[in-house]
Design a protein around this motif. Structure first.
Motif, PDB file in Angstrom:
ATOM      1  N   VAL A 100       0.836  -1.191   0.000  1.00 31.91           N
ATOM      2  CA  VAL A 100       0.000   0.000   0.000  1.00 31.91           C
ATOM      3  C   VAL A 100       0.874   1.246   0.000  1.00 31.91           C
ATOM      4  O   VAL A 100       1.925   1.271   0.648  1.00 31.91           O
ATOM      5  CB  VAL A 100      -0.912   0.011   1.252  1.00 31.91           C
ATOM      6  N   ALA A 101       0.430   2.277  -0.715  1.00 33.39           N
ATOM      7  CA  ALA A 101       1.074   3.589  -0.672  1.00 33.39           C
ATOM      8  C   ALA A 101      -0.018   4.634  -0.536  1.00 33.39           C
ATOM      9  O   ALA A 101      -1.049   4.558  -1.203  1.00 33.39           O
ATOM     10  CB  ALA A 101       1.907   3.837  -1.919  1.00 33.39           C
ATOM     11  N   THR A 102       0.217   5.625   0.335  1.00 32.15           N
ATOM     12  CA  THR A 102      -0.731   6.712   0.542  1.00 32.15           C
ATOM     13  C   THR A 102      -0.054   8.016   0.151  1.00 32.15           C
ATOM     14  O   THR A 102       0.979   8.379   0.732  1.00 32.15           O
ATOM     15  CB  THR A 102      -1.196   6.756   2.014  1.00 32.15           C
ATOM     16  N   CYS A 103      -0.634   8.709  -0.835  1.00 31.35           N
ATOM     17  CA  CYS A 103      -0.065   9.969  -1.314  1.00 31.35           C
ATOM     18  C   CYS A 103      -0.103  11.015  -0.201  1.00 31.35           C
ATOM     19  O   CYS A 103      -1.108  11.154   0.501  1.00 31.35           O
ATOM     20  CB  CYS A 103      -0.833  10.473  -2.525  1.00 31.35           C
ATOM     21  N   ALA A 104       0.991  11.765  -0.053  1.00 32.68           N
ATOM     22  CA  ALA A 104       1.117  12.735   1.037  1.00 32.68           C
ATOM     23  C   ALA A 104       0.128  13.892   0.888  1.00 32.68           C
ATOM     24  O   ALA A 104      -0.512  14.289   1.865  1.00 32.68           O
ATOM     25  CB  ALA A 104       2.547  13.255   1.103  1.00 32.68           C
ATOM     26  N   GLU A 105      -0.017  14.441  -0.297  1.00 35.03           N
ATOM     27  CA  GLU A 105      -0.866  15.626  -0.467  1.00 35.03           C
ATOM     28  C   GLU A 105      -2.350  15.294  -0.543  1.00 35.03           C
ATOM     29  O   GLU A 105      -3.156  15.927   0.122  1.00 35.03           O
ATOM     30  CB  GLU A 105      -0.434  16.380  -1.727  1.00 35.03           C
TER      31      GLU A 105
END
Length: 173
Positions: A100-105
Motif C-alpha cells: 500500500v502507498a498513501t499519497c502525502a498531499e
C-alpha cells in the motif's frame, strides 16, 4: 432475425454500461501501485512506483503485510512518478501480499500485489531435441506399425479406385 439482433445489441450495451460504472472502484486510481518484480523470493529488493500522487508527489509506503514495514516513495527521474524501495525479509512466507502507498498531499491510497515464492524464476534455456507432438512415426522406431499403416492406405486406395471404376461403368453403386 431483427428481434434477436436487437436483443443481443441491448444485452451487449447493458454489459458495457455496467462495466464502465464499476471501473472507478478498482484500486483507487487508473495506474495503481506498480510492484517490480511482482514475484520474488525472500531477501529480494523490490521497487514500487506510482503516478497517482502527481508531479513531485511523495507517498508513504507500507509493506507490513510481508513483514518489511514502512518505506517512502519520492519523486523519481520519470516525470510524475513517485518511486520507493524495500527488501522482502528472509523470513517471509510464500503467498500474495498487498503493498500500500498513501499519497502525502491528496491522501489517495493505491495498492499493488507482491507474490513471494520459495524458488526463483529459472533463467531461459534454449530447447534441445525434437518436439514430441505425437504425429508422424513414418521414420519411427517401429517398422511393423509403419508397414501396417502403409498396407492399410494401399487397400483403401485400391478399394476406392475399384468403386469409382464400377460407378463410371454403370455397374451399380
Amino acid at each position: 432475425m431483427r428481434r434477436t439482433a436487437r436483443l443481443l445489441s441491448g444485452s451487449a450495451f447493458a454489459v458495457a454500461v455496467a462495466g464502465l460504472g464499476a471501473a472507478p472502484a478498482y484500486g483507487g486510481g487508473a495506474g495503481g501501485l506498480e510492484v517490480y518484480p511482482a514475484s520474488v523470493v525472500p531477501g529480494d529488493q523490490i521497487t514500487v512506483n506510482t503516478a497517482e500522487c502527481g508531479d513531485g508527489g511523495t507517498a508513504a509506503g507500507d509493506a507490513g503485510a510481508v513483514g518489511a514495514g514502512a518505506f517512502t516513495l519520492a519523486p523519481g527521474t520519470h516525470e510524475g512518478d513517485a518511486i520507493g524501495q524495500f527488501r522482502v525479509p528472509p523470513s517471509a512466507q510464500p503467498g500474495t501480499y498487498e503493498i500500500v502507498a498513501t499519497c502525502a498531499e491528496s491522501g489517495l491510497r493505491v495498492t499493488g500485489d507482491l507474490v513471494v515464492t520459495l524458488t526463483s524464476a529459472r533463467e531461459w534455456v534454449a530447447p534441445r531435441g525434437s518436439v514430441k507432438t505425437g504425429v508422424g512415426g513414418a521414420l519411427g522406431p517401429d517398422p511393423v506399425q509403419t508397414a501396417a499403416g502403409v498396407a492399410a492406405l494401399a487397400v483403401a486406395a485400391a478399394g476406392g479406385t475399384w468403386l469409382l471404376h464400377r460407378r463410371a461403368r454403370g455397374d451399380g453403386i
